[in-house]
Write a protein that holds these residues in place. Sequence first.
Motif, mmCIF file in Angstrom:
data_model
loop_
_atom_site.group_PDB
_atom_site.id
_atom_site.type_symbol
_atom_site.label_atom_id
_atom_site.label_comp_id
_atom_site.label_asym_id
_atom_site.label_seq_id
_atom_site.Cartn_x
_atom_site.Cartn_y
_atom_site.Cartn_z
ATOM 1 N N GLU A 65 3.593 10.579 -3.357
ATOM 2 C CA GLU A 65 3.851 9.343 -2.661
ATOM 3 C C GLU A 65 4.772 9.607 -1.477
ATOM 4 O O GLU A 65 5.684 10.424 -1.553
ATOM 5 N N LYS A 66 4.541 8.895 -0.381
ATOM 6 C CA LYS A 66 5.274 9.143 0.859
ATOM 7 C C LYS A 66 6.781 9.079 0.661
ATOM 8 O O LYS A 66 7.515 9.924 1.178
ATOM 9 N N SER A 67 7.259 8.086 -0.090
ATOM 10 C CA SER A 67 8.707 7.940 -0.270
ATOM 11 C C SER A 67 9.304 9.154 -0.959
ATOM 12 O O SER A 67 10.376 9.649 -0.567
ATOM 13 N N GLY A 99 -8.455 11.052 -15.061
ATOM 14 C CA GLY A 99 -8.257 9.907 -15.933
ATOM 15 C C GLY A 99 -7.211 8.959 -15.407
ATOM 16 O O GLY A 99 -7.008 7.871 -15.935
ATOM 17 N N GLN A 100 -6.504 9.349 -14.353
ATOM 18 C CA GLN A 100 -5.542 8.480 -13.697
ATOM 19 C C GLN A 100 -6.096 8.189 -12.307
ATOM 20 O O GLN A 100 -6.377 9.108 -11.542
ATOM 21 N N SER A 101 -6.250 6.918 -11.978
ATOM 22 C CA SER A 101 -7.094 6.511 -10.861
ATOM 23 C C SER A 101 -6.783 7.202 -9.546
ATOM 24 O O SER A 101 -7.682 7.718 -8.882
ATOM 25 N N VAL A 102 -5.521 7.230 -9.122
ATOM 26 C CA VAL A 102 -5.191 7.834 -7.838
ATOM 27 C C VAL A 102 -5.402 9.342 -7.895
ATOM 28 O O VAL A 102 -5.919 9.941 -6.944
ATOM 29 N N ALA A 103 -5.025 9.965 -9.013
ATOM 30 C CA ALA A 103 -5.238 11.404 -9.165
ATOM 31 C C ALA A 103 -6.717 11.740 -9.056
ATOM 32 O O ALA A 103 -7.106 12.730 -8.429
ATOM 33 N N GLU A 136 0.841 -1.183 0.000
ATOM 34 C CA GLU A 136 0.000 0.000 0.000
ATOM 35 C C GLU A 136 0.878 1.235 0.000
ATOM 36 O O GLU A 136 2.052 1.175 0.374
ATOM 37 N N GLN A 137 0.306 2.330 -0.410
ATOM 38 C CA GLN A 137 1.069 3.557 -0.554
ATOM 39 C C GLN A 137 0.308 4.717 0.054
ATOM 40 O O GLN A 137 -0.887 4.899 -0.208
ATOM 41 N N GLU A 138 1.005 5.474 0.880
ATOM 42 C CA GLU A 138 0.398 6.653 1.497
ATOM 43 C C GLU A 138 0.829 7.896 0.725
ATOM 44 O O GLU A 138 1.955 7.982 0.223
ATOM 45 N N TYR A 139 -0.078 8.848 0.648
ATOM 46 C CA TYR A 139 0.202 10.110 -0.042
ATOM 47 C C TYR A 139 0.240 11.246 0.970
ATOM 48 O O TYR A 139 -0.596 11.315 1.882
ATOM 49 N N LEU A 140 1.235 12.119 0.823
ATOM 50 C CA LEU A 140 1.434 13.241 1.725
ATOM 51 C C LEU A 140 1.329 14.565 0.981
ATOM 52 O O LEU A 140 1.538 14.630 -0.233
ATOM 53 N N PHE A 157 -4.371 9.284 3.573
ATOM 54 C CA PHE A 157 -4.762 8.914 2.212
ATOM 55 C C PHE A 157 -3.861 7.755 1.786
ATOM 56 O O PHE A 157 -2.698 7.950 1.417
ATOM 57 N N VAL A 158 -4.401 6.532 1.874
ATOM 58 C CA VAL A 158 -3.621 5.321 1.606
ATOM 59 C C VAL A 158 -4.332 4.510 0.536
ATOM 60 O O VAL A 158 -5.553 4.307 0.600
#
Length: 294
Positions: A241-243, A197-201, A163-167, A261-262
């Motif tokens: 992305e968190k990284s 059109g881009q899922s996470v966006a 999983e990926q968290e967004y900051l 937001f994960v």
Amino acid sequence: MELRQIEYFLAVVEHQGIGGAAGALGVAQPTVSQALRALERELGVQLFHRIGRGMVLSSAGRSMVGPARQIVRDVDAVGDLLAAPSDELTGRLDILAVPSVASGPLVDLLVRFRSEYPGVTVRFGELRDETQAASAIEDGHCEFAVAHLPIAGDDLEVVVVGEQEYLLIYPPGTQVPDGPIPLEELPSVPMVFVPRGQSVADEIEEAIRVAGARPPLAVLSEHREERLPMVLAGIGGTMLEKSMAEAAADRAVVRTVQPRFVRPFAIAYDPTTVSPVGQAFVDLIGTVLESNGR
């Protein structure tokens, strides 16, 4: 049509030119050029536009990339089937991943896979549009695609691997509250977003809209990789992305979002066409997930 010609064609695509392809293949540049021209004559189409010393895929060339990769995988699979059981597994593992997940758990899987199967070559490419993950597999561009959920495709097997968290990340010196920032209280700082059109966006934009926040738009960039440089240049903030965000924390202002937001990401493949190399990778994924209690 010879397999060698197809391999030369793919080498030129992957190394972005005849010189790089020749070096990777260990042959002379004229050998690659002659093989390509012979292939074009046989097919009756131009596969590349030759611009100066550069090579740009034509529309016919782009259409051929996926099937060509599938041919190479099929030939490798036949070789594996005919090999003695004690022989080392060989062939190629083709994976496309969206850049935001091309690290962490996925790289750990590839490191372990290469350690257990050193005779297998891995092609780890970029999936620019994660909504096209299913078609990339179906069209032969890759055997495995890695993207955020959901991944469309009724015939695909989808395995969640992380999983990926967004900051939130803002330009240096931006005055924002300390600690997690509630989504409904986003500061009125201009933002850099990517088109819908881009899922996470889409999910990020929808979450902000539902929360009632209305930060002004600074830039709508189709180049996802340019968001961080734009933030560092002072154009506006964004969600990363968190990284990536934490790696730039010494040059920018980074804040978590409340609620977090994960989003999970997964590896998708077609179980009906998986190659012996691909099956070994699937088995490894299962072993790793089981050992992690998943």
